[in-house]
Motif scaffolding. Structure first.
Motif, short mmCIF file in Angstrom:
data_model
loop_
_atom_site.label_atom_id
_atom_site.label_comp_id
_atom_site.label_asym_id
_atom_site.label_seq_id
_atom_site.Cartn_x
_atom_site.Cartn_y
_atom_site.Cartn_z
N ILE A 136 0.84 -1.20 0.00
CA ILE A 136 0.00 0.00 0.00
C ILE A 136 0.88 1.25 0.00
O ILE A 136 0.60 2.23 -0.70
CB ILE A 136 -0.96 -0.01 1.21
CG1 ILE A 136 -1.90 -1.22 1.11
CG2 ILE A 136 -1.76 1.29 1.29
CD1 ILE A 136 -2.80 -1.43 2.31
N GLY A 137 1.98 1.22 0.75
CA GLY A 137 2.87 2.37 0.84
C GLY A 137 3.35 2.85 -0.52
O GLY A 137 3.35 4.05 -0.81
N ARG A 138 3.73 1.90 -1.38
CA ARG A 138 4.24 2.31 -2.71
C ARG A 138 3.14 2.97 -3.54
O ARG A 138 3.38 3.93 -4.26
CB ARG A 138 4.84 1.11 -3.43
CG ARG A 138 6.26 0.81 -2.94
CD ARG A 138 6.84 -0.44 -3.56
NE ARG A 138 6.14 -1.61 -3.07
CZ ARG A 138 5.84 -2.68 -3.83
NH1 ARG A 138 6.18 -2.72 -5.09
NH2 ARG A 138 5.20 -3.70 -3.30
N ALA A 139 1.92 2.47 -3.41
CA ALA A 139 0.80 3.08 -4.16
C ALA A 139 0.51 4.48 -3.64
O ALA A 139 0.21 5.40 -4.41
CB ALA A 139 -0.44 2.19 -4.04
N VAL A 140 0.61 4.65 -2.32
CA VAL A 140 0.32 5.95 -1.71
C VAL A 140 1.39 6.96 -2.09
O VAL A 140 1.09 8.10 -2.49
CB VAL A 140 0.22 5.81 -0.16
CG1 VAL A 140 0.11 7.16 0.50
CG2 VAL A 140 -0.96 4.92 0.21
N VAL A 141 2.65 6.55 -2.02
CA VAL A 141 3.76 7.44 -2.40
C VAL A 141 3.59 7.88 -3.85
O VAL A 141 3.71 9.07 -4.18
CB VAL A 141 5.12 6.75 -2.18
CG1 VAL A 141 6.25 7.53 -2.84
CG2 VAL A 141 5.40 6.57 -0.69
N ALA A 142 3.28 6.94 -4.73
CA ALA A 142 3.16 7.25 -6.17
C ALA A 142 2.03 8.26 -6.41
O ALA A 142 2.17 9.22 -7.17
CB ALA A 142 2.91 5.97 -6.96
N GLU A 143 0.88 8.06 -5.73
CA GLU A 143 -0.26 8.96 -5.94
C GLU A 143 0.04 10.36 -5.39
O GLU A 143 -0.27 11.37 -6.03
CB GLU A 143 -1.51 8.38 -5.27
CG GLU A 143 -2.77 9.22 -5.43
CD GLU A 143 -3.30 9.29 -6.87
OE1 GLU A 143 -3.00 8.38 -7.66
OE2 GLU A 143 -4.01 10.28 -7.18
N LEU A 144 0.67 10.42 -4.20
CA LEU A 144 0.98 11.74 -3.62
C LEU A 144 1.99 12.47 -4.49
O LEU A 144 1.87 13.68 -4.72
CB LEU A 144 1.52 11.58 -2.19
CG LEU A 144 0.49 11.14 -1.13
CD1 LEU A 144 1.19 10.81 0.18
CD2 LEU A 144 -0.58 12.20 -0.91
N GLN A 145 2.99 11.74 -4.99
CA GLN A 145 3.99 12.37 -5.86
C GLN A 145 3.33 12.88 -7.14
O GLN A 145 3.63 13.98 -7.61
CB GLN A 145 5.10 11.38 -6.21
CG GLN A 145 6.07 11.16 -5.06
CD GLN A 145 7.15 10.14 -5.42
OE1 GLN A 145 6.88 9.13 -6.07
NE2 GLN A 145 8.37 10.40 -5.00
N ALA A 146 2.41 12.09 -7.69
CA ALA A 146 1.73 12.50 -8.93
C ALA A 146 0.94 13.79 -8.71
O ALA A 146 0.76 14.58 -9.63
CB ALA A 146 0.81 11.38 -9.41
N ARG A 147 0.44 13.98 -7.47
CA ARG A 147 -0.33 15.20 -7.16
C ARG A 147 0.55 16.35 -6.69
O ARG A 147 0.04 17.40 -6.31
CB ARG A 147 -1.38 14.89 -6.09
CG ARG A 147 -2.42 13.89 -6.55
CD ARG A 147 -3.50 13.73 -5.50
NE ARG A 147 -4.44 12.66 -5.87
CZ ARG A 147 -5.71 12.64 -5.51
NH1 ARG A 147 -6.22 13.61 -4.77
NH2 ARG A 147 -6.50 11.63 -5.86
N GLY A 148 1.86 16.12 -6.65
CA GLY A 148 2.80 17.20 -6.34
C GLY A 148 3.10 17.40 -4.87
O GLY A 148 3.71 18.41 -4.50
#
Ligand SMILES: NC(=O)c1ccc[n+]([C@@H]2O[C@H](COP(=O)([O-])OP(=O)(O)OC[C@H]3O[C@@H](n4cnc5c(N)ncnc54)[C@H](O)[C@@H]3O)[C@@H](O)[C@H]2O)c1
Length: 247
Positions: free
Chosen positions: A12-24
């Motif tokens: 889950i952590g990797r998915a959360v990091v990726a989404e937050l990074q995509a949103r800046g």
């Protein structure tokens, strides 16, 4: 605004990091193993109070995911990772003045009601923990409520549905009818936590459920997450499963 994600190297952590990074969002990771694709990623253990304090320093929001994610040996796994670890993360967040805590609980805290109903299960229905792992999540929820009531922190607990971590999990999910109603795709998990970071919540304690769209029956109340956080899942089993088979 810096977001700390503990357990950033996990499913889950990797998915959360990726989404937050995509949103800046600026993101810092903390895990006992290195986190891929994240520059500000600390390697440390939840049982090390100093390491946790360093990770929390400067964070506005803490998403606490790091844990033993299912039943396991209590003295050597659940006790250090899910109880002592929670103490270190919440105490560090309190003393550092963190604005919002987002805590990963589990649908396993309402396991027996999930089996026998009534559905959809609400946040304030009494917990019916499945086993010792679920009991550690009841502790996490109580510790979060204490931080909100005693220290005025904004604490959001999420009882997560089932994000498969392995091919074995996918096979289990495929074989169980009810499980498809609590399936949570990594994409929806990432979007849920981003909504939880971005929602305008005051100092209060809230419990919500997060799953993808149920295949047949809504076993959990999804309305609170929709109203408070604006979270609406996009996927339905088996959508998004391809993100997991790469592991
Ligand atoms: N996957 C699911 O279906 C599910 C369902 C409900 C709740 N949860 C909760 O969500 C969170 C994330 O679960 P996941 O499925 O990504 O699990 P995961 O095992 O993939 O990730 C957990 C991460 O935490 C790290 N970690 C564990 N103990 C640590 C310690 N002592 N110090 C530092 N890091 C440590 C691990 O290295 C791992 O990267 C957990 O709190 C879990 O209980 C998961």
């Amino acid at each position: 605004m810096l977001v700390l994600v503990t357990g950033s190297a996990g499913r889950i952590g990797r998915a959360v990091v990726a989404e937050l990074q995509a949103r800046g969002w600026p993101v810092r990771g903390f895990d006992r193993v290195p986190t891929p694709h994240l520059a500000d990623a600390l390697v440390g253990d939840l049982t090390d109070a100093q390491a946790v304090r360093r990770a929390v320093e400067g964070a506005d929001v803490v998403i606490h995911l790091a844990a033993t994610p299912d039943d396991d040996d209590f003295p050597t796994q659940l006790l250090p990772n899910n109880l002592l670890g929670v103490y270190h993360v919440l105490e560090s967040a309190r003393s550092a003045g963190v604005r919002r805590l987002i805590l990963a609980s589990s649908g396993q805290v309402v396991w027996w009601q999930r089996e026998r109903g009534p559905w959809p299960i609400k946040a304030d229905d009494p917990p019916t923990p499945r086993g010792w792992y679920a009991a550690t999540k009841v502790f996490l929820e109580a510790a979060g409520r204490m931080c909100a009531e005693a220290h005025g922190m904004s604490v959001l607990v999420v009882r997560l549905g089932w994000v498969p971590r392995s091919r074995g999990h996918i096979e289990e999910l495929t074989a169980l009818d009810w499980a498809k109603d609590v399936y949570l795709s990594p994409g929806d998990a990432g979007r849920f936590f981003a909504c939880a970071v971005e929602a305008p919540l005051g100092p209060r304690f809230t419990i919500v459920y997060a799953t993808s769209r149920p295949l047949r029956t809504a076993l959990y109340d999804m309305e609170t997450a929709k109203q408070l956080l604006g979270f609406e899942p996009r996927d339905r089993w088996p959508e998004g499963i391809e993100d997991m088979t790469a592991r």
